[in-house]
Scaffold this motif. Structure first.
Motif, short mmCIF file in Angstrom:
data_model
loop_
_atom_site.label_atom_id
_atom_site.label_comp_id
_atom_site.label_asym_id
_atom_site.label_seq_id
_atom_site.Cartn_x
_atom_site.Cartn_y
_atom_site.Cartn_z
N SER A 59 0.85 -1.19 0.00
CA SER A 59 0.00 0.00 0.00
C SER A 59 0.89 1.24 0.00
CB SER A 59 -0.90 0.02 1.25
OG SER A 59 -0.09 0.20 2.41
N GLY A 60 0.27 2.39 -0.19
CA GLY A 60 1.01 3.65 -0.08
C GLY A 60 1.50 3.85 1.35
N THR A 61 0.69 3.45 2.30
CA THR A 61 1.08 3.56 3.71
C THR A 61 2.35 2.75 3.97
OG1 THR A 61 -1.25 3.74 4.30
CG2 THR A 61 0.27 3.17 6.08
N LEU A 64 5.56 4.27 2.67
CA LEU A 64 6.16 5.25 3.59
C LEU A 64 6.85 4.54 4.75
CD1 LEU A 64 3.08 7.67 3.68
CD2 LEU A 64 5.29 8.18 2.62
N THR A 85 -2.46 16.77 5.26
CA THR A 85 -2.32 15.62 4.36
C THR A 85 -3.16 14.49 4.90
OG1 THR A 85 -0.73 13.94 3.56
CG2 THR A 85 -0.19 15.01 5.62
N PHE A 86 -3.18 13.38 4.15
CA PHE A 86 -3.85 12.19 4.65
C PHE A 86 -3.07 11.64 5.85
CE2 PHE A 86 -4.55 7.49 4.32
CZ PHE A 86 -5.85 7.51 4.78
N ALA A 88 -1.95 8.87 6.78
CA ALA A 88 -0.86 7.88 6.65
C ALA A 88 0.52 8.52 6.67
CB ALA A 88 -1.02 7.08 5.36
N THR A 89 0.63 9.76 6.20
CA THR A 89 1.94 10.42 6.19
C THR A 89 2.48 10.45 7.61
OG1 THR A 89 1.00 11.85 4.46
CG2 THR A 89 3.14 12.49 5.38
N VAL A 137 4.70 16.14 0.91
CA VAL A 137 3.57 15.45 0.26
C VAL A 137 3.20 16.23 -0.99
CG1 VAL A 137 1.17 14.72 0.55
CG2 VAL A 137 2.73 14.67 2.51
N ASP A 163 6.21 11.74 -0.32
CA ASP A 163 4.90 11.10 -0.27
C ASP A 163 4.18 11.50 -1.55
OD1 ASP A 163 2.32 10.27 0.01
OD2 ASP A 163 2.14 10.78 2.13
N ALA A 165 1.87 9.67 -3.01
CA ALA A 165 0.71 8.77 -3.11
C ALA A 165 -0.34 9.30 -4.08
CB ALA A 165 0.09 8.57 -1.72
N GLN A 166 -0.51 10.63 -4.11
CA GLN A 166 -1.57 11.22 -4.94
C GLN A 166 -1.04 11.74 -6.28
OE1 GLN A 166 -3.48 14.28 -2.57
NE2 GLN A 166 -3.99 12.87 -0.91
N SER A 197 0.75 5.26 -3.95
CA SER A 197 -0.39 4.43 -3.58
C SER A 197 -1.15 4.04 -4.84
CB SER A 197 -1.33 5.24 -2.67
OG SER A 197 -2.60 4.61 -2.59
N LYS A 202 -6.91 6.50 -6.86
CA LYS A 202 -5.75 7.23 -7.39
C LYS A 202 -5.81 7.23 -8.92
CE LYS A 202 -3.92 8.05 -3.36
NZ LYS A 202 -5.06 7.98 -2.44
#
Ligand SMILES: Cc1ncc(COP(=O)(O)O)c(C=O)c1O
Length: 396
Positions: A59-61, A64, A85-86, A88-89, A137, A163, A165-166, A197, A202
Motif C-alpha cells: 500500500s502507499g502507507t 512510507l 495531508t492524509f 498515513a503520512t 507530500v 509522499d 501517493a496522490q 499508492s 488514485k
C-alpha cells in the motif's frame, strides 16, 4: 442529474476482459507471492518515473513505512512534514517510533512551505540533530516545491522521502544551473525515495490495495526489498526487523494493463479542470466566493507540455463549506472534504502536546477545502450541473 465524486465503472467496463484474463493467468500460474508480474510492474513504474529501481509494496502507507524503516528512523527522531495531508503520512512516522515536526503549508498550493521548513531546519542546528528525514507530500497531485526542498536537504544532508501517493506522473521543473534550461522531473524521482499508492481512487488505481517505492539509489532499493520481506536476506536470516509489505501479483498485473493509459487520463483530468475554470468564470464565482485550485506552474499547463498537476483531486476553497457540501450531496453531487482535521489536532497525538501548536494556513484549508468530481470520464453536462448548483447555493 447524478454526479458521483468518482466513477470507476467506465474504466472497469473498458478493461474488464483484459483484467479477468490477467487475473486468471496469475491464478493459473500458481505464483501468488511476488514473482514475474510484480517484477515487470516494478520495471514499468521505474521507467515511467525515470528512476533505476522500484519496489512493489502492499500500500502507499507501507511504502512510507518501509522507507522510514530502511533508513532506520525511530525513537527520538523527528521527520519534517506537513500538517495538512492524509493521516498515513504522519501515521507511518509515529509507527516507527519517531515524531512528526510540522511546517505550515503554502497558501496557493497547500503543499509544505519551504520558508517554514528552512526555519525549523535552522533551529535544529547545534547539539544533536533530531530531524532525520524530510517527508513532503505532493498534495492532490501537484508536487511540493522540490527545487527548494532538495536544496535544503542537500544543505543539511537529510534524506527526502516523497509522499507521492496522490501524484504519480506529476512533474516539477528544475532550473539548469548554468544554461538556464529547465529539466522536468517526475514525482518519486527527486528524493531518496518516492512513495506511491495504488488505492482505487488514485489516477493509477488497482482493484484493491497496492503501492510502490521508487528510488534512484540501487543500494537503497536492495534495503527496501529486504525490509519488505521481514528484513530477511537470505531467506530465514533476518538482519533487520522488517515486515510483510509485498505487492500482490494480481494487483501488479491489473496495474500493468492500466499504466499505458495513464497519460490520457491525466490529459482528461487536466481538460476537466480547464472546463471548471471556464464555467466558474462564466458564473462570476472565481475569487469571490470560490477559490479555484490555481496550479503553481500554470504556463506549463497551458502549453500542455507537462503534467505539473495530475488533478488526483480538484479542490476548491469556499466559505460555508460544510453547508455547501450538504447542499451538493442533497442534489446528487458527490464531494468530499480532504481533510477536515489537521494532523496536529488529531486525537491520537494528544499525548504529545501538538494541540496548542498553530498552523494557520493549514487550519484555514481544513475549514474551506472541498473536492469536486474530476475523474477522466466526467462529462461537460455534469460539470455544468456542478457549477450551476454551486452558483444556486451562493445566490439563494
Ligand atoms: C498523501 C497520502 N499518503 C499516503 C496515502 C496512503 O496510501 P494507501 O491508502 O495506499 O495506504 C494516501 C492514500 O490516500 C495519501 O493520499
Amino acid at each position: 442529474m447524478n454526479v458521483p465524486l468518482l466513477d470507476l465503472q467506465p474504466q472497469m467496463t473498458r478493461f474488464r476482459e483484459e483484467i479477468l484474463q490477467a487475473v486468471t493467468d496469475v491464478i493459473d500460474s500458481t505464483r501468488y507471492i511476488l514473482g514475474p508480474r510484480v517484477t515487470e510492474l516494478e520495471q514499468e513504474i521505474a521507467d515511467y518515473c525515470g528512476v533505476p529501481a522500484a519496489v512493489g509494496v502492499s500500500s502507499g502507507t507501507d511504502a512510507l513505512l518501509v522507507s522510514l524503516m530502511a533508513l532506520e528512523i525511530g525513537q527520538g527522531d523527528l521527520v519534517l512534514t506537513t500538517p495538512y495531508t492524509f493521516f498515513a503520512t504522519m501515521g507511518s512516522i509515529v509507527r516507527v517510533g519517531a515524531l512528526p515536526l510540522f511546517a505550515d503549508v503554502d497558501e496557493q498550493s497547500l503543499n509544505i512551505d519551504p520558508d517554514r521548513m528552512a526555519e525549523l531546519l535552522e533551529e535544529d542546528q547545534g547539539g544533536e540533530r533530531r530531524i532525520k528525514a524530510i517527508m513532503p507530500v505532493h498534495l492532490y497531485g501537484q508536487c511540493a516545491d522540490m527545487a527548494r526542498i532538495m536544496d535544503l536537504a542537500a544543505q543539511y544532508d537529510i534524506p527526502v522521502i516523497e509522499d507521492a501517493a496522490q501524484a504519480i506522473g506529476a512533474e516539477f521543473p528544475f532550473a539548469g544551473k548554468e544554461d538556464g534550461s529547465v529539466q522536468w522531473k517526475r514525482a518519486g524521482s527527486m528524493g531518496l525515495s518516492g512513495c506511491f499508492s495504488f488505492f482505487p481512487s488514485k489516477n493509477l488505481g488497482s482493484v484493491g490495495d497496492g503501492g510502490i517505492v521508487t528510488t534512484c539509489d540501487p543500494d537503497f532499493a536492495e534495503r527496501l526489498r529486504c525490509y519488505r520481506n521481514h528484513g530477511a536476506e537470505p531467506k530465514y536470516y533476518h538482519s533487520h526487523i522488517g515486515g510483510n509489505f509485498r505487492l500482490d501479483p494480481i494487483q501488479a498485473s491489473v496495474l500493468s494493463i492500466k499504466l499505458p493509459h495513464l497519460a490520457q487520463w491525466h490529459r482528461q483530468r487536466r481538460a476537466n479542470s480547464a472546463v471548471y475554470h471556464d464555467l466558474f468564470q462564466q458564473a462570476g464565482l472565481i475569487g469571490d466566493p470560490v477559490i479555484l485550485p490555481e496550479p503553481v506552474y500554470r504556463n506549463a499547463a497551458e502549453a500542455g507540455a507537462h503534467d505539473f498537476h495530475i488533478y488526483n483531486q480538484y479542490v476548491i476553497r469556499v466559505p460555508r463549506r460544510d453547508e455547501l457540501r450538504d447542499f451538493l450531496q442533497s442534489q446528487s453531487i458527490g464531494c468530499e472534504v480532504y481533510y477536515p482535521v489537521c494532523l496536529h489536532k488529531q486525537q491520537c497525538l494528544a499525548k504529545y502536546d501538538y494541540g496548542d501548536l498553530s498552523f494557520p494556513v493549514a487550519e484555514q484549508a481544513a475549514r474551506e477545502s472541498l473536492a469536486l468530481p474530476i475523474y477522466p470520464e466526467l462529462s461537460d453536462e455534469q460539470q455544468t450541473y456542478v457549477v450551476e448548483t454551486i452558483a444556486r447555493f451562493y445566490r439563494s
